[in-house]
Design a protein around this motif. Sequence first.
Motif, PDB file in Angstrom:
ATOM      1  N   TYR A   1       3.812  -1.157   8.218  1.00  0.00           N
ATOM      2  CA  TYR A   1       2.934  -0.775   7.119  1.00  0.00           C
ATOM      3  C   TYR A   1       1.512  -1.287   7.341  1.00  0.00           C
ATOM      4  CZ  TYR A   1       7.139   0.393   4.375  1.00  0.00           C
ATOM      5  OH  TYR A   1       8.298   0.940   3.908  1.00  0.00           O
ATOM      6  N   SER A   2       0.542  -0.445   7.020  1.00  0.00           N
ATOM      7  CA  SER A   2      -0.868  -0.848   7.063  1.00  0.00           C
ATOM      8  C   SER A   2      -1.242  -1.559   5.768  1.00  0.00           C
ATOM      9  CB  SER A   2      -1.753   0.388   7.232  1.00  0.00           C
ATOM     10  OG  SER A   2      -1.694   1.197   6.067  1.00  0.00           O
TER      11      SER A   2
ATOM     12  N   LYS B   1      -1.289   0.830   2.735  1.00  0.00           N
ATOM     13  CA  LYS B   1       0.033   1.162   2.210  1.00  0.00           C
ATOM     14  C   LYS B   1       0.585  -0.002   1.386  1.00  0.00           C
ATOM     15  CE  LYS B   1       4.579   2.906   3.659  1.00  0.00           C
ATOM     16  NZ  LYS B   1       4.514   4.156   2.885  1.00  0.00           N
ATOM     17  N   ILE B   2       0.390  -1.204   1.870  1.00  0.00           N
ATOM     18  CA  ILE B   2       0.897  -2.392   1.173  1.00  0.00           C
ATOM     19  C   ILE B   2       0.149  -2.607  -0.142  1.00  0.00           C
ATOM     20  CG2 ILE B   2       1.035  -4.919   1.325  1.00  0.00           C
ATOM     21  CD1 ILE B   2       1.568  -4.538   4.357  1.00  0.00           C
TER      22      ILE B   2
ATOM     23  N   HIS C   1      -4.723  -4.285   9.053  1.00  0.00           N
ATOM     24  CA  HIS C   1      -3.291  -4.134   9.301  1.00  0.00           C
ATOM     25  C   HIS C   1      -2.691  -5.526   9.513  1.00  0.00           C
ATOM     26  CE1 HIS C   1       0.470  -2.616  10.897  1.00  0.00           C
ATOM     27  NE2 HIS C   1       0.060  -1.367  10.739  1.00  0.00           N
TER      28      HIS C   1
ATOM     29  N   TYR D   1      -4.340   5.344   7.250  1.00  0.00           N
ATOM     30  CA  TYR D   1      -4.674   4.186   8.074  1.00  0.00           C
ATOM     31  C   TYR D   1      -5.329   4.709   9.342  1.00  0.00           C
ATOM     32  CZ  TYR D   1      -4.007   0.533  11.561  1.00  0.00           C
ATOM     33  OH  TYR D   1      -4.212  -0.365  12.576  1.00  0.00           O
TER      34      TYR D   1
ATOM     35  N   HIS E   1       7.423  -7.921  -2.026  1.00  0.00           N
ATOM     36  CA  HIS E   1       6.534  -7.186  -1.123  1.00  0.00           C
ATOM     37  C   HIS E   1       5.220  -6.882  -1.839  1.00  0.00           C
ATOM     38  CE1 HIS E   1       8.576  -3.988  -3.371  1.00  0.00           C
ATOM     39  NE2 HIS E   1       7.541  -3.219  -3.106  1.00  0.00           N
TER      40      HIS E   1
ATOM     41  N   GLN F   1       8.953  -3.930   4.521  1.00  0.00           N
ATOM     42  CA  GLN F   1       7.623  -4.434   4.857  1.00  0.00           C
ATOM     43  C   GLN F   1       7.702  -5.515   5.934  1.00  0.00           C
ATOM     44  OE1 GLN F   1       4.812  -5.054   1.574  1.00  0.00           O
ATOM     45  NE2 GLN F   1       4.226  -7.020   2.472  1.00  0.00           N
TER      46      GLN F   1
ATOM     47  N   SER G   1       1.286  -0.272  -2.928  1.00  0.00           N
ATOM     48  CA  SER G   1       2.671  -0.378  -3.398  1.00  0.00           C
ATOM     49  C   SER G   1       2.708  -0.992  -4.800  1.00  0.00           C
ATOM     50  CB  SER G   1       3.508  -1.223  -2.426  1.00  0.00           C
ATOM     51  OG  SER G   1       3.037  -2.561  -2.396  1.00  0.00           O
TER      52      SER G   1
END
Length: 452
Positions: free
Chosen positions: A356-357, A360-361, A432, A249, A372, A300, A364
């Motif tokens: 979390y950016s 990253k999300i 973000h 990020y 999430h 999250q 997942s």
Amino acid sequence: MEIIRSQRRPSKVDDVVSTLPLYRSAPPLQVRLEDFELFAIDRLRVLKGISDGLSRGKKPDEMEKLVIDLWKANMRHPQASEFVNKDIISHFVLRLVYCRTEDLRKWFLSMETALFRHRFRLETPEAQRVLLSEFDHPYKAVSHAEFESVKEKLGQVARSIGQSLPSADAIYFKVPFEEVPELVAGRRVFLQKGHAYVAMNQVVSLVVTQFRSHLSKALVLTNRKWTSTIREQEKERLTPIVEALSTSYLGPDYSQPREFVEISIKDIDQVANSSFPLCMRHLFEKLREDHHLKHGGRMQLGLFLKGVGLKLDDALAFWKAEFSQKVGSERFDKEYAYSIRHNYGKEGKRTDYTPYSCQKIISSTPGVGDHHGCPYRHFSEENLRAALGKMGVGNRAMEDVMDKVRNRHYQLACTLTFEAVHGTSCDAGINHPNQYFSDSQKILHPKVDPAR
């Protein structure tokens, strides 16, 4: 390219004319470990900016300005003599980062080719000829006699694309048509007997095709070296950096609240409805509905709430009020309160965890019963349309969002949602969830200038 630890030495600053490298081979340079990562991050900001611009459908002139601005903002060096080195080093570091999977190679190849195209166009005609000669292609300029024989046809093509008629001293290259697929596809070149007549001002297409071909092959070779030797040899030093860079990020730090210092429990439902991005809004609604979230959802949403200004005491009270309806107060205190304090850096290693950016999300992998992740990636089309409609996204905007989702531009889909909900553009794009919240609050509650 040799990587060394920090060992700064003063160097003479020379006036160096910027040139466009072809990145044929890694330079025999010593590179400080810090520069290895920082140079790559700066170039990655440029490539991701180009990716966002292309995904948003920017026109060629808009893209040209965007590339110039991105390059100036990120690729300068305090020492003019080091500018070219930064350019070359950053390319080869990212080549190592993005050689590792087919998807990474495809993205890097497209973005580096787009960057090269725009930088080539900015070169002078003389510099372009020099660069063209460096590719060692076998194609020579057509003779005067051949030019005269097809001059009328070349003029017809020039008129059809809004360009001036070729002059007597115009330079054209005769190349196999498959070497310039974009010119052929756009009907911007004269074809005869399997050959395309490429004008000097169109030669970028020929150069870019060869640049892309070379880089594509180089990425495959780099991947072989990475998997066979480099990854294991550098497992203690470079490998962690290389493996992290592709998902890094690159935006602001949201571990602490920014402009809007804090939110209270009594305000949380209101701000959730007005300023939470869809990923957090969905988690918030599920928490209110089920009075429970699994670990991934708690992390999250919990870190997001911390980043927007929910204090630790309020966070404990908020989560307890929900969870106690499902598991009881005593079990909450025993099993869940510790992890909340841990996220705020009050337990364990006392690490102040960062929200979390988007990257990253998006990366997942939620399982059954999880809520999430990124709705634009993980929701079905039916569920996503329903969620967007609930946010007030109109039909036309919704189709634009769904188009981005189908093309896997999930952050752009979120950006378009933000623009539809707030009625304003978001040129920077959403990177973000906490940025979404912060930008939303700025629009809904603009600061009043006390001087007015």
